[in-house]
Design a protein around this motif. Sequence first.
Motif, PDB file in Angstrom:
ATOM      1  N   ALA A 198       0.726  -1.002   0.021  1.00 12.49           N
ATOM      2  CA  ALA A 198      -0.136   0.044  -0.028  1.00 12.49           C
ATOM      3  C   ALA A 198       0.939   1.261   0.017  1.00 12.49           C
ATOM      4  CB  ALA A 198      -0.884  -0.048   1.286  1.00 12.49           C
ATOM      5  N   LYS A 199       2.028   1.062   0.829  1.00 10.90           N
ATOM      6  CA  LYS A 199       3.099   2.324   0.864  1.00 10.90           C
ATOM      7  C   LYS A 199       3.630   2.642  -0.452  1.00 10.90           C
ATOM      8  CE  LYS A 199       5.445   2.688   4.397  1.00 10.90           C
ATOM      9  NZ  LYS A 199       6.440   2.482   5.438  1.00 10.90           N
ATOM     10  N   THR A 200       4.030   1.708  -1.120  1.00 13.80           N
ATOM     11  CA  THR A 200       4.437   1.819  -2.482  1.00 13.80           C
ATOM     12  C   THR A 200       3.356   2.244  -3.492  1.00 13.80           C
ATOM     13  OG1 THR A 200       6.090  -0.141  -1.957  1.00 13.80           O
ATOM     14  CG2 THR A 200       5.976   0.655  -4.177  1.00 13.80           C
ATOM     15  N   ASP A 201       2.102   1.727  -3.373  1.00 12.99           N
ATOM     16  CA  ASP A 201       1.052   2.144  -4.513  1.00 12.99           C
ATOM     17  C   ASP A 201       0.886   3.637  -4.193  1.00 12.99           C
ATOM     18  OD1 ASP A 201      -0.851   1.676  -6.230  1.00 12.99           O
ATOM     19  OD2 ASP A 201      -2.403   1.887  -4.478  1.00 12.99           O
ATOM     20  N   PRO A 212      13.071   8.865  -2.774  1.00 10.25           N
ATOM     21  CA  PRO A 212      12.048   9.148  -1.472  1.00 10.25           C
ATOM     22  C   PRO A 212      11.881   7.610  -1.093  1.00 10.25           C
ATOM     23  CG  PRO A 212      11.456  10.152  -3.540  1.00 10.25           C
ATOM     24  CD  PRO A 212      12.447   9.466  -4.006  1.00 10.25           C
ATOM     25  N   SER A 213      11.922   6.705  -1.816  1.00 12.94           N
ATOM     26  CA  SER A 213      11.690   5.075  -1.285  1.00 12.94           C
ATOM     27  C   SER A 213      12.549   4.935  -0.251  1.00 12.94           C
ATOM     28  CB  SER A 213      11.865   4.098  -2.540  1.00 12.94           C
ATOM     29  OG  SER A 213      13.245   4.273  -2.920  1.00 12.94           O
ATOM     30  N   ARG A 214      13.905   5.737  -0.151  1.00 14.77           N
ATOM     31  CA  ARG A 214      14.880   5.394   0.984  1.00 14.77           C
ATOM     32  C   ARG A 214      14.439   6.314   2.130  1.00 14.77           C
ATOM     33  NH1 ARG A 214      21.052   6.443   0.902  1.00 14.77           N
ATOM     34  NH2 ARG A 214      21.655   5.677   3.031  1.00 14.77           N
ATOM     35  N   PHE A 222      -0.605  13.630   3.261  1.00 18.48           N
ATOM     36  CA  PHE A 222       0.899  13.936   3.957  1.00 18.48           C
ATOM     37  C   PHE A 222       1.948  13.983   2.761  1.00 18.48           C
ATOM     38  CE2 PHE A 222       4.665  12.406   5.997  1.00 18.48           C
ATOM     39  CZ  PHE A 222       4.982  13.640   6.915  1.00 18.48           C
ATOM     40  N   LEU A 223       1.927  12.790   2.034  1.00 22.23           N
ATOM     41  CA  LEU A 223       2.835  12.450   1.083  1.00 22.23           C
ATOM     42  C   LEU A 223       2.896  13.866  -0.050  1.00 22.23           C
ATOM     43  CD1 LEU A 223       2.790   8.609   0.597  1.00 22.23           C
ATOM     44  CD2 LEU A 223       4.666   9.998   1.645  1.00 22.23           C
TER      45      LEU A 223
END
Length: 232
Positions: free
Chosen positions: A3-6, A61-63, A87-88
């Motif tokens: 879900a976070k990656t999506d 951003p993934s890091r 938020f993102l």
Amino acid sequence: MSAKTDILFRLGEPEETDDEDVYALVDRFLARHGTDAAILNVSELDGFLAALACAPDMILPSRWLAEIWGGEAHTPEWDSLDEAQAFLSAVMLIHNQVNGDLGGGLFEPVFLERTLEDRTHLVVDDWCEGFLRGLRLWPALSGEDMTVLEECLAPIRLFATEAGWKTLDGMGQDEIEDRQQQIGPAMERLFGHFARRAGQPVQPHVRKTPKVGRNDPCPCGSGKKYKRCCLH
């Protein structure tokens, strides 16, 4: 796909919105979902993002997104997908603004303020702590790069380390304020050092007129804030 990656893949290009609204939104989320391990407020976040922007290599951003909360173990359980995306999107707006301002010689750190005895004082400690937090994601440096980094870190370490606080105890208020004002130019120098090494274009930073803050009235006389008028 998690879900976070999506969420990251569906961010897209955020709509333009007022900085104050974005900062207030981020502050609310940090206060609501943050733990002792998380970034405290938008000033610390701005310092964190400045460190990422100045890094010698791109940090994805993934890091770094999870590091806002102090690592994956502290990532919030969002009430909804819309809340997480709000938020993102706000964080990415600030991230893009920091990068653009550093590249254009317009960078102004987001410091806090407090009023004591009818005098307004800048509070830069949170911003400096955020920068040092982001610095932990950098790769190891050597030679000239390390020398430039340490020179640029000098005003930051004053406000975010035990040794720096002891040094500040022996300074007068005017001298402290002078060190605070050195932080922004130091970041522009650091950003420019690695951008030039990578062959990226950097706007020449030469001013013949006083610098106009992004939230100041535009000098063209339109009545709008500078960021909403001639800045772009």
